[in-house]
Design a protein around this motif. Structure first.
Motif, PDB file in Angstrom:
ATOM      1  N   LEU A  29      38.490  50.359  44.062  1.00 31.60           N
ATOM      2  CA  LEU A  29      38.963  50.286  42.678  1.00 31.60           C
ATOM      3  C   LEU A  29      40.024  51.351  42.440  1.00 31.60           C
ATOM      4  O   LEU A  29      39.871  52.491  42.877  1.00 31.60           O
ATOM      5  CB  LEU A  29      37.820  50.547  41.690  1.00 31.60           C
ATOM      6  CG  LEU A  29      36.727  49.495  41.512  1.00 31.60           C
ATOM      7  CD1 LEU A  29      35.709  49.999  40.505  1.00 31.60           C
ATOM      8  CD2 LEU A  29      37.305  48.179  41.052  1.00 31.60           C
ATOM      9  N   GLN A  30      41.078  50.975  41.729  1.00 24.37           N
ATOM     10  CA  GLN A  30      42.065  51.967  41.275  1.00 24.37           C
ATOM     11  C   GLN A  30      41.761  52.251  39.811  1.00 24.37           C
ATOM     12  O   GLN A  30      42.077  51.463  38.937  1.00 24.37           O
ATOM     13  CB  GLN A  30      43.488  51.423  41.431  1.00 24.37           C
ATOM     14  CG  GLN A  30      44.578  52.406  41.010  1.00 24.37           C
ATOM     15  CD  GLN A  30      44.790  53.512  42.034  1.00 24.37           C
ATOM     16  OE1 GLN A  30      44.918  53.260  43.227  1.00 24.37           O
ATOM     17  NE2 GLN A  30      44.818  54.754  41.551  1.00 24.37           N
ATOM     18  N   GLU A  31      41.088  53.394  39.559  1.00 22.27           N
ATOM     19  CA  GLU A  31      40.671  53.672  38.182  1.00 22.27           C
ATOM     20  C   GLU A  31      41.840  54.133  37.316  1.00 22.27           C
ATOM     21  O   GLU A  31      41.885  53.889  36.125  1.00 22.27           O
ATOM     22  CB  GLU A  31      39.571  54.737  38.180  1.00 22.27           C
ATOM     23  CG  GLU A  31      38.970  54.930  36.803  1.00 22.27           C
ATOM     24  CD  GLU A  31      37.817  55.924  36.785  1.00 22.27           C
ATOM     25  OE1 GLU A  31      36.757  55.607  37.349  1.00 22.27           O
ATOM     26  OE2 GLU A  31      37.982  56.992  36.204  1.00 22.27           O
ATOM     27  N   GLY A  32      42.761  54.829  37.887  1.00 15.03           N
ATOM     28  CA  GLY A  32      43.918  55.346  37.161  1.00 15.03           C
ATOM     29  C   GLY A  32      44.758  56.145  38.129  1.00 15.03           C
ATOM     30  O   GLY A  32      44.586  56.058  39.347  1.00 15.03           O
ATOM     31  N   GLY A  68      26.854  42.203  47.088  1.00 14.65           N
ATOM     32  CA  GLY A  68      28.111  41.710  47.636  1.00 14.65           C
ATOM     33  C   GLY A  68      29.290  42.634  47.436  1.00 14.65           C
ATOM     34  O   GLY A  68      30.449  42.192  47.471  1.00 14.65           O
ATOM     35  N   GLY A  69      29.013  43.908  47.198  1.00 11.50           N
ATOM     36  CA  GLY A  69      30.098  44.870  47.034  1.00 11.50           C
ATOM     37  C   GLY A  69      30.713  44.904  45.647  1.00 11.50           C
ATOM     38  O   GLY A  69      31.675  45.649  45.406  1.00 11.50           O
ATOM     39  N   VAL A  70      30.192  44.108  44.729  1.00  5.51           N
ATOM     40  CA  VAL A  70      30.756  44.051  43.375  1.00  5.51           C
ATOM     41  C   VAL A  70      30.478  45.351  42.625  1.00  5.51           C
ATOM     42  O   VAL A  70      29.381  45.909  42.699  1.00  5.51           O
ATOM     43  CB  VAL A  70      30.169  42.855  42.594  1.00  5.51           C
ATOM     44  CG1 VAL A  70      30.651  42.856  41.143  1.00  5.51           C
ATOM     45  CG2 VAL A  70      30.550  41.553  43.281  1.00  5.51           C
ATOM     46  N   ILE A  71      31.485  45.853  41.918  1.00  6.24           N
ATOM     47  CA  ILE A  71      31.339  47.010  41.027  1.00  6.24           C
ATOM     48  C   ILE A  71      31.712  46.561  39.623  1.00  6.24           C
ATOM     49  O   ILE A  71      32.825  46.096  39.384  1.00  6.24           O
ATOM     50  CB  ILE A  71      32.232  48.189  41.461  1.00  6.24           C
ATOM     51  CG1 ILE A  71      31.817  48.688  42.849  1.00  6.24           C
ATOM     52  CG2 ILE A  71      32.162  49.321  40.444  1.00  6.24           C
ATOM     53  CD1 ILE A  71      32.702  49.796  43.394  1.00  6.24           C
ATOM     54  N   ARG A 363      33.974  51.913  48.008  1.00  3.89           N
ATOM     55  CA  ARG A 363      32.559  51.593  48.214  1.00  3.89           C
ATOM     56  C   ARG A 363      32.339  51.123  49.655  1.00  3.89           C
ATOM     57  O   ARG A 363      33.033  50.216  50.131  1.00  3.89           O
ATOM     58  CB  ARG A 363      32.089  50.511  47.239  1.00  3.89           C
ATOM     59  CG  ARG A 363      30.650  50.054  47.498  1.00  3.89           C
ATOM     60  CD  ARG A 363      30.153  49.026  46.485  1.00  3.89           C
ATOM     61  NE  ARG A 363      28.831  48.529  46.890  1.00  3.89           N
ATOM     62  CZ  ARG A 363      28.113  47.654  46.184  1.00  3.89           C
ATOM     63  NH1 ARG A 363      28.574  47.187  45.021  1.00  3.89           N
ATOM     64  NH2 ARG A 363      26.918  47.254  46.623  1.00  3.89           N
ATOM     65  N   TRP A 364      31.380  51.745  50.302  1.00  4.80           N
ATOM     66  CA  TRP A 364      30.967  51.367  51.652  1.00  4.80           C
ATOM     67  C   TRP A 364      29.500  50.924  51.582  1.00  4.80           C
ATOM     68  O   TRP A 364      28.688  51.566  50.932  1.00  4.80           O
ATOM     69  CB  TRP A 364      31.067  52.549  52.609  1.00  4.80           C
ATOM     70  CG  TRP A 364      32.438  53.128  52.761  1.00  4.80           C
ATOM     71  CD1 TRP A 364      33.094  53.945  51.887  1.00  4.80           C
ATOM     72  CD2 TRP A 364      33.321  52.953  53.864  1.00  4.80           C
ATOM     73  NE1 TRP A 364      34.336  54.279  52.374  1.00  4.80           N
ATOM     74  CE2 TRP A 364      34.489  53.694  53.596  1.00  4.80           C
ATOM     75  CE3 TRP A 364      33.216  52.249  55.078  1.00  4.80           C
ATOM     76  CZ2 TRP A 364      35.562  53.737  54.474  1.00  4.80           C
ATOM     77  CZ3 TRP A 364      34.288  52.298  55.949  1.00  4.80           C
ATOM     78  CH2 TRP A 364      35.450  53.022  55.653  1.00  4.80           C
TER      79      TRP A 364
END
Length: 370
Positions: A29-32, A68-71, A363-364
């Motif tokens: 994810l690119q948060e900012g 499934g790696g979802v955030i 995320r790993w």
């Protein structure tokens, strides 16, 4: 064959000793654009073990790790001070069990956020400079400690808003305090470390009546008889440079500086003369290219393993319950090149998060359940 270090048996469903684990990237994810300095799972409430939070700039963001790696982004808080830059946060809870987020940073004010009502719950003013770390007492999660650039550590009661104790003075730190941690079972003890290259162990035992009093105080928080704890029970000189992260491992301590390693050592009791002779170094966990300060490691709930990032965007996962040390995994991705300021391990260690200087969250996930 590596032997168990602490003599305890592994907990079912957690990382088992001496076992290499394969992880793969499942999300980014690119948060900012502002650096992310902290990422923390909620270990306070079993209902929210898969919930984590990050801080970057004047923003606090709450997420949930799904299958499934979802955030999933749940909540976001933007501080009213645009110049604020949060460096740290910790999960806590009110005495009624409501989950709280406690964050602090460059302006020295601690923000307590009620994640249930999604509102600012309290603000704590007291530190004279920026706040580098906040940690929660797992046995009494209404108590938090904060480590500050003002050379002090403060104990707060988030329920009443009271600053109970200030660890500073005659035997206190002589430069920024960068990290602090509660002992996991001895409710009276904390350890702090900082830019004076020392780790100090403090006892609250003789001041505990004030801690208890802070829960029933009904007058203004400013009228509470806050006490100074001026002298630690142990002063340890393990490192020759800034010490930017320390964590208890049972009665042992894990600490790191800018020397490309985490050191596990045993403090001696207060009958010993404080100083270098008051510790036994047990073992070291190498972390290549980890020679810049303000990189913090994390552990799973049962302290079976620790994960730490480095300045090249790699993560090293070391088993903590064995001697000699066992490297569980080394994580890297060709697109992750920015310094990882902090990691977060999930309850069972199967998910690893890293927050980076370039504003990304990685995320790993373990490819097979450990």
């Amino acid at each position: 064959m590596a032997k168990r270090l602490l003599g305890s048996e592994p907990v079912e469903g957690s990382l088992t000793p001496s076992k290499k684990v394969e992880y793969r990237v499942t999300n980014r994810l690119q948060e900012g654009k502002r650096p992310l300095y902290a990422v923390v799972f909620n270990f306070i409430d079993a209902n929210y073990f898969n919930v984590f939070a990050t801080v970057g700039g004047n923003r606090v963001t709450v997420y949930q790790c799904l299958e499934g790696g979802v955030i999933d982004a749940l909540q976001s808080y933007v501080d009213e001070d645009k110049e604020e830059s949060f460096y740290t946060l910790s999960w806590a809870c009110n005495i009624d069990g409501a989950p709280l987020l406690v964050a602090g940073g460059i302006n020295g004010i601690i923000r307590v956020i009620d994640t249930g009502s999604e509102k600012l719950y309290k603000s704590f003013v007291g530190h004279g400079d920026s706040i580098n770390e906040i940690r929660t007492q797992a046995l009494k999660p209404s108590l938090v400690v904060s480590a500050s650039k003002d050379e002090s550590v403060r104990l707060w009661n988030v329920h009443t808003g009271i600053c109970v104790l200030i660890f500073a003075g005659g035997g206190g730190h002589r430069n920024e305090v960068l990290s602090v941690d509660f002992h996991p079972s001895d409710i009276y003890r904390i350890a702090s470390c900082g830019m004076d290259n020392t780790i100090k162990i403090w006892s609250m035992k003789e001041f505990w009546t004030y801690v208890e009093q802070s829960f029933t105080w009904t007058d203004l928080p400013s009228k509470f008889p806050t006490k100074y704890v001026q002298f630690p029970v142990v002063v340890a000189s393990i490192h020759s440079n800034y010490v930017d992260c320390n964590r208890w491992l049972g009665d042992f301590i894990l600490s790191k500086s800018v020397d490309n390693e985490i050191v596990l050592w045993e403090p001696k009791n207060k009958e010993h003369i404080p100083g270098e002779g008051a510790v036994d170094i047990l073992q070291k966990y190498p972390v290549p290219e980890c020679d810049i300060w303000f990189i913090k490691f994390s552990c799973d709930f049962h302290y079976n393993a620790t994960a730490i990032g480095n300045r090249e965007g790699k993560i090293y996962i070391w088993e903590l319950q064995s001697s000699p040390p066992v490297l569980i995994a080394k994580l890297s991705h060709m697109q992750c090149k920015s310094p990882i300021r902090q990691t977060a391990m999930s309850f069972d260690g199967s998910t690893i998060l890293g927050c980076c200087e370039d504003g990304t969250i990685w995320r790993w996930d373990a490819t097979a359940t450990p």
